[in-house]
Scaffold this active site. Structure first.
Site, PDB file in Angstrom:
ATOM      1  N   SER A 151      -2.135  -5.751   0.332  1.00  0.00           N
ATOM      2  CA  SER A 151      -2.373  -7.160   0.640  1.00  0.00           C
ATOM      3  C   SER A 151      -3.122  -7.289   1.952  1.00  0.00           C
ATOM      4  CB  SER A 151      -1.033  -7.900   0.743  1.00  0.00           C
ATOM      5  OG  SER A 151      -1.203  -9.200   1.274  1.00  0.00           O
ATOM      6  N   TYR A 187       7.683  -9.642   2.653  1.00  0.00           N
ATOM      7  CA  TYR A 187       6.588  -9.198   1.783  1.00  0.00           C
ATOM      8  C   TYR A 187       5.528  -8.469   2.598  1.00  0.00           C
ATOM      9  CZ  TYR A 187       2.406  -9.538  -1.140  1.00  0.00           C
ATOM     10  OH  TYR A 187       1.261  -9.255  -1.849  1.00  0.00           O
ATOM     11  N   LYS A 191       4.413  -4.409   2.389  1.00  0.00           N
ATOM     12  CA  LYS A 191       3.063  -3.977   2.042  1.00  0.00           C
ATOM     13  C   LYS A 191       2.459  -3.096   3.146  1.00  0.00           C
ATOM     14  CE  LYS A 191       2.527  -5.811  -2.058  1.00  0.00           C
ATOM     15  NZ  LYS A 191       2.270  -5.002  -3.267  1.00  0.00           N
TER      16      LYS A 191
END
Length: 271
Positions: A151, A187, A191
């Site tokens: 990401s 999150y 990542k």
């Protein structure tokens, strides 16, 4: 035995995974695309939809039941792929999720712990276990690719330079407690950990000729985190198909010079 390249995509029935399957199916190159999904029924429905959108292809799509948080599911998928094809030419670790919304619905330590544990379980631990299980099938390929879907939010360089977003741009006020609002910190952190995992896989598999990448697909309209594609489009997200085409290009060898890096469609993402 097919001469097609064997491409396995986890979480292939929805979002960027689905768009990757679609881009590969539309490609002039021939692939056998294994659409990984926790539910075979959902995979079959997604395949029916895809084939209604693309009527002609040199490739084939086969549903594969795989839940990367379930070791028995991973083992069963491995045995199926090993017995049928004996190799995987491209392993696309797409399955993942954002669970930071749990912190809003369950304020306090238990909600924080649940959100962070789930993010790391899916995006890091289970991805590592799945890749470890399937590594022998990658090494059986004459031209193997290993992809991890990362990401733009994972970049320490970008975030330390004053990262802003149309969704998470409000400055934090002074004092404690801070106002409750959705922030993708679990999150984002998971990542970033995935990027480190990729570097280790590059080190391990470089002697075997495996091309290893982290893919940063961009800010795209999916249902990640439950916000919905429509909402994300309103705040500037691109179509998920952009990510699918980009991943297809990597699988088909168009970014081989960038192996071992976090890449986006425009170049290399800073660490």
């Amino acid at each position: 035995m097919t001469n097609n390249s064997i491409v396995l995509i986890t979480g292939g029935n929805t979002g960027i995974g689905y768009e990757t399957v679609k881009a590969l199916y539309a490609s002039p190159q021939a692939h056998t695309i294994l659409m990984g999904s926790r539910s075979l029924e959902k995979a079959q429905d997604a395949i029916s939809t895809l084939k209604s959108e693309i009527s002609d292809s040199k490739s084939e799509i086969i549903p594969l039941q795989i839940d990367i948080e379930d070791d028995a599911s991973i083992e069963n998928a491995f045995k199926q792929v090993e017995s049928t094809w004996g190799k995987v030419d491209a392993l696309v670790n797409n399955a993942g999720g954002s669970y930071d919304g749990i912190v809003l619905s369950k304020p306090g330590p238990s909600g924080i712990r649940e959100a962070w544990n789930k993010a790391y379980s899916v995006n890091v631990t289970s991805t590592q276990v799945f890749t470890h299980q399937f590594a022998p099938l990658l090494l059986a390929s004459s031209n193997p690719y290993l992809l991890f879907i990362s990401s733009g939010l994972s970049s320490l360089t970008t975030c330390s330079g004053g990262f802003t977003s149309k969704i998470w741009s409000d400055p934090s006020p002074k004092g404690w407690p801070k106002p409750a609002k959705l922030s993708p910190i679990a999150y984002r952190s998971s990542k970033t950990a995935l990027n480190m995992m990729m570097l280790e896989w590059k080190r391990l598999l470089e002697p075997d000729g495996v091309k290893v990448f982290c893919i940063s697909p961009g800010f795209l309209a999916t249902n990640l985190g439950g916000m919905g594609a429509d909402f994300l489009k309103k705040v500037g997200a691109g179509d998920a198909s952009v990510g699918g085409v980009f991943i297809k290009d990597v699988v088909e060898g168009k970014r081989d010079e960038d192996t071992g890096k976090v890449i986006n469609k425009d170049g290399v993402q800073p660490w």
